[in-house]
Scaffold this motif. Structure first.
Motif, mmCIF file in Angstrom:
data_model
loop_
_atom_site.group_PDB
_atom_site.id
_atom_site.type_symbol
_atom_site.label_atom_id
_atom_site.label_comp_id
_atom_site.label_asym_id
_atom_site.label_seq_id
_atom_site.Cartn_x
_atom_site.Cartn_y
_atom_site.Cartn_z
ATOM 1 N N ILE A 279 0.836 -1.203 0.000
ATOM 2 C CA ILE A 279 0.000 0.000 0.000
ATOM 3 C C ILE A 279 0.869 1.250 0.000
ATOM 4 C CG2 ILE A 279 -1.631 1.370 1.366
ATOM 5 C CD1 ILE A 279 -2.889 -1.272 2.279
ATOM 6 N N TYR A 280 1.880 1.273 0.873
ATOM 7 C CA TYR A 280 2.781 2.425 0.927
ATOM 8 C C TYR A 280 3.552 2.576 -0.385
ATOM 9 C CZ TYR A 280 2.145 3.342 5.908
ATOM 10 O OH TYR A 280 1.627 3.684 7.139
ATOM 11 N N ALA A 281 4.001 1.460 -0.936
ATOM 12 C CA ALA A 281 4.788 1.518 -2.172
ATOM 13 C C ALA A 281 3.963 2.060 -3.327
ATOM 14 C CB ALA A 281 5.329 0.131 -2.505
ATOM 15 N N VAL A 282 2.741 1.561 -3.466
ATOM 16 C CA VAL A 282 1.881 2.019 -4.565
ATOM 17 C C VAL A 282 1.501 3.480 -4.380
ATOM 18 C CG1 VAL A 282 -0.403 1.731 -5.611
ATOM 19 C CG2 VAL A 282 1.008 -0.278 -5.111
ATOM 20 N N GLY A 283 1.226 3.872 -3.142
ATOM 21 C CA GLY A 283 0.876 5.261 -2.889
ATOM 22 C C GLY A 283 2.026 6.209 -3.148
ATOM 23 N N SER A 284 3.249 5.751 -2.893
ATOM 24 C CA SER A 284 4.420 6.602 -3.121
ATOM 25 C C SER A 284 4.716 6.776 -4.597
ATOM 26 C CB SER A 284 5.639 6.001 -2.414
ATOM 27 O OG SER A 284 5.458 5.971 -1.019
ATOM 28 N N ASN A 285 4.704 5.651 -5.335
ATOM 29 C CA ASN A 285 5.013 5.700 -6.765
ATOM 30 C C ASN A 285 4.531 4.401 -7.414
ATOM 31 O OD1 ASN A 285 6.224 5.663 -9.356
ATOM 32 N ND2 ASN A 285 7.850 7.015 -8.646
ATOM 33 N N PRO A 286 3.343 4.412 -8.016
ATOM 34 C CA PRO A 286 2.803 3.173 -8.592
ATOM 35 C C PRO A 286 3.675 2.588 -9.699
ATOM 36 C CG PRO A 286 1.474 5.080 -9.223
ATOM 37 C CD PRO A 286 2.413 5.539 -8.164
ATOM 38 N N ASN A 287 4.343 3.442 -10.474
ATOM 39 C CA ASN A 287 5.196 2.938 -11.550
ATOM 40 C C ASN A 287 6.412 2.214 -10.988
ATOM 41 O OD1 ASN A 287 3.536 4.041 -13.580
ATOM 42 N ND2 ASN A 287 4.545 6.021 -13.417
ATOM 43 N N ALA A 288 7.027 2.804 -9.955
ATOM 44 C CA ALA A 288 8.165 2.147 -9.318
ATOM 45 C C ALA A 288 7.726 0.853 -8.639
ATOM 46 C CB ALA A 288 8.812 3.086 -8.305
ATOM 47 N N ALA A 289 6.535 0.873 -8.023
ATOM 48 C CA ALA A 289 6.020 -0.330 -7.372
ATOM 49 C C ALA A 289 5.811 -1.446 -8.391
ATOM 50 C CB ALA A 289 4.714 -0.013 -6.658
ATOM 51 N N ALA A 290 5.332 -1.090 -9.586
ATOM 52 C CA ALA A 290 5.113 -2.088 -10.633
ATOM 53 C C ALA A 290 6.428 -2.726 -11.071
ATOM 54 C CB ALA A 290 4.407 -1.455 -11.827
ATOM 55 N N ILE A 291 7.486 -1.928 -11.111
ATOM 56 C CA ILE A 291 8.806 -2.460 -11.470
ATOM 57 C C ILE A 291 9.261 -3.496 -10.443
ATOM 58 C CG2 ILE A 291 11.246 -1.842 -11.724
ATOM 59 C CD1 ILE A 291 10.322 0.839 -12.856
ATOM 60 N N LEU A 292 8.870 -3.306 -9.188
ATOM 61 C CA LEU A 292 9.235 -4.235 -8.114
ATOM 62 C C LEU A 292 8.349 -5.476 -8.085
ATOM 63 C CD1 LEU A 292 9.853 -1.662 -5.232
ATOM 64 C CD2 LEU A 292 11.580 -2.870 -6.594
ATOM 65 N N GLY A 293 7.398 -5.558 -9.005
ATOM 66 C CA GLY A 293 6.541 -6.726 -9.065
ATOM 67 C C GLY A 293 5.205 -6.564 -8.362
ATOM 68 N N ILE A 294 4.925 -5.369 -7.848
ATOM 69 C CA ILE A 294 3.643 -5.093 -7.189
ATOM 70 C C ILE A 294 2.644 -4.637 -8.244
ATOM 71 C CG2 ILE A 294 2.476 -3.673 -5.464
ATOM 72 C CD1 ILE A 294 5.193 -3.354 -4.076
ATOM 73 N N ARG A 295 1.444 -5.144 -8.176
ATOM 74 C CA ARG A 295 0.415 -4.764 -9.134
ATOM 75 C C ARG A 295 -0.469 -3.674 -8.519
ATOM 76 N NH1 ARG A 295 -1.510 -10.455 -11.983
ATOM 77 N NH2 ARG A 295 0.601 -11.138 -12.610
#
Length: 315
Positions: free
Chosen positions: A181-197
């Motif tokens: 949740i924190y990762a997506v809220g901070s930067n969804p594009n960066a989170a997607a690179i880390l494998g988070i949808r």
């Protein structure tokens, strides 16, 4: 950013000072404080759910209408003579259904949450007015008795709100879901690179917020003998203001459940002060709006400061 490093210590001290002032110059005592917590138990629950939505970079404007519909359903079920637990489970089911629809349309229909939840807010409000043309619906005595019970001297509503807030706070802090949740809220594009949808996270927080509002509506309905069809108006403003005042960034990625709880308490104490000092009720929304604008302004300044520091470090 999940610890007590931001606005929480300041809010804690501010709330303590407000309590001291109210106790010194008004009839505000322990009984009044307990009643205040009882009255805001549903707000505490709803604000916790809204915290996750905003942390993930989304917003939900349908919560006030969803609260009204859930409370009306709870009252109707309690009066129908069905088993009492269903009067609590039915509004939760309604909230989950609303959260499910919001989540699917936002996450997989790729439509902005403001538009989706604004439309849902209008739809649900119209449905509530249609279901309660007389303007109010009564709850059963048995249902109300549960809501007003005081196990160990503390009301049922406070026990439920405290258990819910603690469970969510622990989940957000110590689980992978919370980190996502924190990762997506901070930067969804960066989170997607880390494998988070990101879209799965947005769906999950909106669905969970529906559950939270369903629970809040059950708690609210169980404390009153009559449910009016205009309840919940302005509830979305109250929740968003409490969350942002509590230190959660309106842009997502920063904040805590603890800060939100302090934000709700702050607004509750401010409202009590307005009442005790006989300030007209029409000023309440204006005060909340001013606090919201101030908190958002602080977020903007903080975001620009971080952006400047990042560019300076990268240079």
């Amino acid at each position: 950013m999940r610890g007590w490093r931001g606005r929480e210590p300041f809010l804690f001290v501010l709330n303590a000072l407000l309590l001291v002032v109210l106790a010194a110059v008004t009839p505000f005592d322990l009984g009044a404080a307990r009643l205040l917590l009882d009255n805001y138990s549903a707000t505490f629950i709803g604000a916790v759910g809204m915290t996750l939505v905003i942390l993930a970079g989304q917003i939900d404007l349908s919560v006030g209408s969803a609260l009204a519909l859930g409370a009306v359903v709870a009252a109707a079920v309690s009066q129908a003579g069905w088993p009492l637990p269903l009067a609590f489970l039915a509004p939760i089911g309604v909230g989950v259904l609303i959260g499910l629809i919001n989540g699917v349309v936002v996450a997989y229909g790729r439509i902005h949450a403001i538009l989706v939840t604004l439309g849902m807010m209008t739809l649900l409000r119209g449905l509530v007015v249609h279901l309660v043309p007389a303007g109010w619906v009564a709850t059963s005595d048995a249902f109300k008795a549960v809501g007003l019970a005081r196990p160990l001297g503390v009301s049922t509503s406070i026990w439920i709100a405290a258990a819910f807030a603690l469970g969510v706070a622990l989940a957000v802090r110590y689980t992978r879901w919370g980190r996502e949740i924190y990762a997506v809220g901070s930067n969804p594009n960066a989170a997607a690179i880390l494998g988070i949808r990101p879209h799965r996270v947005w769906f999950a927080v909106l669905l969970f917020n529906g559950f939270a509002i369903g629970l809040a509506s059950a708690v609210h309905a169980s404390r009153f003998g009559v449910i009016q069809n205009n309840i919940g108006q302005g509830f979305e403003l109250l929740l968003i203001t409490a969350v942002v005042i509590g230190g959660t960034s309106i842009f997502g990625g920063y904040g805590s459940v603890g800060g939100t709880l302090l934000g709700v308490l702050f607004l509750a104490l401010v409202r009590s002060a307005l009442i005790y000092f006989r300030i007209p009720a029409l000023w309440e929304q204006a005060v909340y709006g001013a606090f919201l604008l101030l908190a958002v302004g602080i977020d903007i300044v903080r975001a620009r400061a971080w952006s400047g520091a990042w560019r300076g470090g990268a240079a």
